[in-house]
Motif scaffolding. Sequence first.
Motif, PDB file in Angstrom:
ATOM      1  N   LEU A  92     -36.215 108.193  50.793  1.00  0.00           N
ATOM      2  CA  LEU A  92     -35.921 107.296  51.900  1.00  0.00           C
ATOM      3  C   LEU A  92     -35.827 105.892  51.323  1.00  0.00           C
ATOM      4  CD1 LEU A  92     -35.753 106.369  54.901  1.00  0.00           C
ATOM      5  CD2 LEU A  92     -38.249 106.525  54.971  1.00  0.00           C
ATOM      6  N   VAL A  93     -34.661 105.245  51.444  1.00  0.00           N
ATOM      7  CA  VAL A  93     -34.458 103.897  50.908  1.00  0.00           C
ATOM      8  C   VAL A  93     -34.375 102.911  52.063  1.00  0.00           C
ATOM      9  CG1 VAL A  93     -32.993 102.388  49.518  1.00  0.00           C
ATOM     10  CG2 VAL A  93     -33.234 104.797  48.896  1.00  0.00           C
ATOM     11  N   VAL A  94     -35.234 101.884  52.008  1.00  0.00           N
ATOM     12  CA  VAL A  94     -35.307 100.856  53.045  1.00  0.00           C
ATOM     13  C   VAL A  94     -35.057  99.502  52.396  1.00  0.00           C
ATOM     14  CG1 VAL A  94     -36.815  99.766  54.752  1.00  0.00           C
ATOM     15  CG2 VAL A  94     -36.981 102.230  54.335  1.00  0.00           C
ATOM     16  N   SER A  95     -34.089  98.752  52.917  1.00  0.00           N
ATOM     17  CA  SER A  95     -33.818  97.419  52.379  1.00  0.00           C
ATOM     18  C   SER A  95     -34.964  96.484  52.763  1.00  0.00           C
ATOM     19  CB  SER A  95     -32.497  96.878  52.930  1.00  0.00           C
ATOM     20  OG  SER A  95     -32.573  96.722  54.334  1.00  0.00           O
ATOM     21  N   GLN A  96     -35.359  95.629  51.816  1.00  0.00           N
ATOM     22  CA  GLN A  96     -36.455  94.696  52.079  1.00  0.00           C
ATOM     23  C   GLN A  96     -36.269  93.440  51.238  1.00  0.00           C
ATOM     24  OE1 GLN A  96     -40.389  96.382  52.013  1.00  0.00           O
ATOM     25  NE2 GLN A  96     -41.338  94.402  52.299  1.00  0.00           N
ATOM     26  N   PHE A  97     -35.602  92.446  51.819  1.00  0.00           N
ATOM     27  CA  PHE A  97     -35.317  91.210  51.092  1.00  0.00           C
ATOM     28  C   PHE A  97     -36.577  90.471  50.696  1.00  0.00           C
ATOM     29  CE2 PHE A  97     -35.795  89.487  55.308  1.00  0.00           C
ATOM     30  CZ  PHE A  97     -36.267  88.185  55.119  1.00  0.00           C
ATOM     31  N   THR A  98     -37.689  90.698  51.396  1.00  0.00           N
ATOM     32  CA  THR A  98     -38.922  89.970  51.086  1.00  0.00           C
ATOM     33  C   THR A  98     -39.493  90.333  49.717  1.00  0.00           C
ATOM     34  OG1 THR A  98     -40.290  91.581  52.264  1.00  0.00           O
ATOM     35  CG2 THR A  98     -39.505  89.672  53.524  1.00  0.00           C
ATOM     36  N   LEU A  99     -38.998  91.407  49.101  1.00  0.00           N
ATOM     37  CA  LEU A  99     -39.448  91.750  47.744  1.00  0.00           C
ATOM     38  C   LEU A  99     -39.035  90.684  46.737  1.00  0.00           C
ATOM     39  CD1 LEU A  99     -38.712  95.569  47.511  1.00  0.00           C
ATOM     40  CD2 LEU A  99     -40.916  94.441  47.808  1.00  0.00           C
ATOM     41  N   LEU A 100     -38.031  89.879  47.075  1.00  0.00           N
ATOM     42  CA  LEU A 100     -37.559  88.818  46.190  1.00  0.00           C
ATOM     43  C   LEU A 100     -38.165  87.468  46.555  1.00  0.00           C
ATOM     44  CD1 LEU A 100     -35.352  89.536  43.950  1.00  0.00           C
ATOM     45  CD2 LEU A 100     -35.438  91.165  45.795  1.00  0.00           C
ATOM     46  N   ALA A 101     -39.202  87.473  47.363  1.00  0.00           N
ATOM     47  CA  ALA A 101     -39.851  86.233  47.788  1.00  0.00           C
ATOM     48  C   ALA A 101     -40.499  85.524  46.603  1.00  0.00           C
ATOM     49  CB  ALA A 101     -40.910  86.521  48.842  1.00  0.00           C
ATOM     50  N   ASP A 102     -40.480  84.205  46.653  1.00  0.00           N
ATOM     51  CA  ASP A 102     -41.167  83.377  45.666  1.00  0.00           C
ATOM     52  C   ASP A 102     -42.267  82.625  46.407  1.00  0.00           C
ATOM     53  OD1 ASP A 102     -42.066  81.556  43.809  1.00  0.00           O
ATOM     54  OD2 ASP A 102     -40.074  80.816  43.269  1.00  0.00           O
ATOM     55  N   GLY A 108     -37.280 102.068  68.685  1.00  0.00           N
ATOM     56  CA  GLY A 108     -37.690 103.346  69.231  1.00  0.00           C
ATOM     57  C   GLY A 108     -36.925 104.558  68.738  1.00  0.00           C
ATOM     58  N   ARG A 109     -35.879 104.361  67.923  1.00  0.00           N
ATOM     59  CA  ARG A 109     -35.130 105.518  67.417  1.00  0.00           C
ATOM     60  C   ARG A 109     -35.352 105.642  65.911  1.00  0.00           C
ATOM     61  NH1 ARG A 109     -30.650 103.367  64.989  1.00  0.00           N
ATOM     62  NH2 ARG A 109     -30.159 101.304  65.773  1.00  0.00           N
ATOM     63  N   VAL A 110     -35.497 106.882  65.455  1.00  0.00           N
ATOM     64  CA  VAL A 110     -35.712 107.161  64.035  1.00  0.00           C
ATOM     65  C   VAL A 110     -34.367 107.055  63.322  1.00  0.00           C
ATOM     66  CG1 VAL A 110     -36.452 108.877  62.345  1.00  0.00           C
ATOM     67  CG2 VAL A 110     -37.698 108.630  64.506  1.00  0.00           C
ATOM     68  N   THR A 111     -34.306 106.183  62.289  1.00  0.00           N
ATOM     69  CA  THR A 111     -33.069 106.035  61.511  1.00  0.00           C
ATOM     70  C   THR A 111     -33.112 106.832  60.223  1.00  0.00           C
ATOM     71  OG1 THR A 111     -33.825 104.068  60.338  1.00  0.00           O
ATOM     72  CG2 THR A 111     -32.664 103.720  62.428  1.00  0.00           C
ATOM     73  N   GLY A 112     -34.306 107.107  59.737  1.00  0.00           N
ATOM     74  CA  GLY A 112     -34.465 107.879  58.507  1.00  0.00           C
ATOM     75  C   GLY A 112     -35.839 108.507  58.468  1.00  0.00           C
ATOM     76  N   GLN A 113     -35.892 109.734  57.961  1.00  0.00           N
ATOM     77  CA  GLN A 113     -37.156 110.454  57.919  1.00  0.00           C
ATOM     78  C   GLN A 113     -37.131 111.450  56.770  1.00  0.00           C
ATOM     79  OE1 GLN A 113     -38.824 111.599  61.742  1.00  0.00           O
ATOM     80  NE2 GLN A 113     -38.935 113.710  61.006  1.00  0.00           N
ATOM     81  N   ILE A 114     -38.254 111.548  56.047  1.00  0.00           N
ATOM     82  CA  ILE A 114     -38.342 112.497  54.938  1.00  0.00           C
ATOM     83  C   ILE A 114     -39.691 113.208  54.943  1.00  0.00           C
ATOM     84  CG2 ILE A 114     -36.749 111.234  53.446  1.00  0.00           C
ATOM     85  CD1 ILE A 114     -39.265 110.275  51.845  1.00  0.00           C
ATOM     86  N   GLY A 115     -39.704 114.346  54.247  1.00  0.00           N
ATOM     87  CA  GLY A 115     -40.941 115.044  53.939  1.00  0.00           C
ATOM     88  C   GLY A 115     -41.416 114.554  52.582  1.00  0.00           C
ATOM     89  N   PRO A 116     -42.020 115.419  51.766  1.00  0.00           N
ATOM     90  CA  PRO A 116     -42.524 114.986  50.464  1.00  0.00           C
ATOM     91  C   PRO A 116     -41.429 114.373  49.591  1.00  0.00           C
ATOM     92  CG  PRO A 116     -43.332 117.171  51.006  1.00  0.00           C
ATOM     93  CD  PRO A 116     -42.303 116.827  52.042  1.00  0.00           C
ATOM     94  N   GLY A 117     -41.765 113.248  48.969  1.00  0.00           N
ATOM     95  CA  GLY A 117     -40.798 112.573  48.102  1.00  0.00           C
ATOM     96  C   GLY A 117     -41.158 111.131  47.876  1.00  0.00           C
ATOM     97  N   LEU A 118     -40.146 110.274  47.904  1.00  0.00           N
ATOM     98  CA  LEU A 118     -40.329 108.853  47.621  1.00  0.00           C
ATOM     99  C   LEU A 118     -39.808 107.980  48.748  1.00  0.00           C
ATOM    100  CD1 LEU A 118     -39.159 108.582  43.892  1.00  0.00           C
ATOM    101  CD2 LEU A 118     -41.514 108.531  44.755  1.00  0.00           C
ATOM    102  N   LEU A 119     -40.654 107.047  49.176  1.00  0.00           N
ATOM    103  CA  LEU A 119     -40.216 105.942  50.020  1.00  0.00           C
ATOM    104  C   LEU A 119     -39.900 104.813  49.059  1.00  0.00           C
ATOM    105  CD1 LEU A 119     -39.833 104.240  52.596  1.00  0.00           C
ATOM    106  CD2 LEU A 119     -42.299 103.782  52.508  1.00  0.00           C
ATOM    107  N   VAL A 120     -38.688 104.285  49.148  1.00  0.00           N
ATOM    108  CA  VAL A 120     -38.243 103.237  48.235  1.00  0.00           C
ATOM    109  C   VAL A 120     -37.912 101.986  49.038  1.00  0.00           C
ATOM    110  CG1 VAL A 120     -36.521 102.581  46.507  1.00  0.00           C
ATOM    111  CG2 VAL A 120     -37.246 104.981  46.714  1.00  0.00           C
ATOM    112  N   LEU A 121     -38.658 100.911  48.784  1.00  0.00           N
ATOM    113  CA  LEU A 121     -38.337  99.606  49.355  1.00  0.00           C
ATOM    114  C   LEU A 121     -37.476  98.903  48.330  1.00  0.00           C
ATOM    115  CD1 LEU A 121     -41.912  98.724  50.648  1.00  0.00           C
ATOM    116  CD2 LEU A 121     -40.062  99.862  51.891  1.00  0.00           C
ATOM    117  N   ALA A 122     -36.301  98.415  48.745  1.00  0.00           N
ATOM    118  CA  ALA A 122     -35.327  97.869  47.795  1.00  0.00           C
ATOM    119  C   ALA A 122     -34.918  96.454  48.169  1.00  0.00           C
ATOM    120  CB  ALA A 122     -34.092  98.772  47.759  1.00  0.00           C
TER     121      ALA A 122
END
Length: 151
Positions: free
Chosen positions: A74-84, A17-31
């Motif tokens: 905005l950079v968000v960690s996402q371990f599932t990007l390395l899924a096989d 329920g709390r916002v940890t990161g927020q941006i206007g125009p730009g890039l959302l980066v899942l890492a």
Amino acid sequence: MRLVLQRVRHARVTVEGRVTGQIGPGLLVLAGFAPEDEAGILERMARKLVQLRIFGDEEGRMNRSVQDVGGQVLVVSQFTLLADARKGNRPSYVGAAPPPVAVPLYEAFVQRVEELLGRPVATGEFGADMQVELLNDGPVTIVLDSSEIVK
């Protein structure tokens, strides 16, 4: 290391329920980070992210970077990007770095992007159950894999 870049009009991450990161125009980066990622990989990927020309110029051509247009990141960690998911129906995550390895990589990556941009980078919360909201712009979505980025 694998990144999914989404050009956005706005994006935000919420945890419990709390916002940890927020941006206007730009890039959302899942890492997503792999155990073998090191400083040189982080550097190449951070530079590529900041310099990638995927924003429109005066003629509407994708000829400007997030840095050029003064966009936010905005950079968000996402371990599932390395899924096989090649075998069976349950993905394997053995290719993803475990938290003791991934957290310092994530923090160093965010710091390097901030240095290259010259401004703060918004983030999610590593390891949390995050809700990510975004309004794609374009849509423009680019996948960057460190194994495919030329040194």
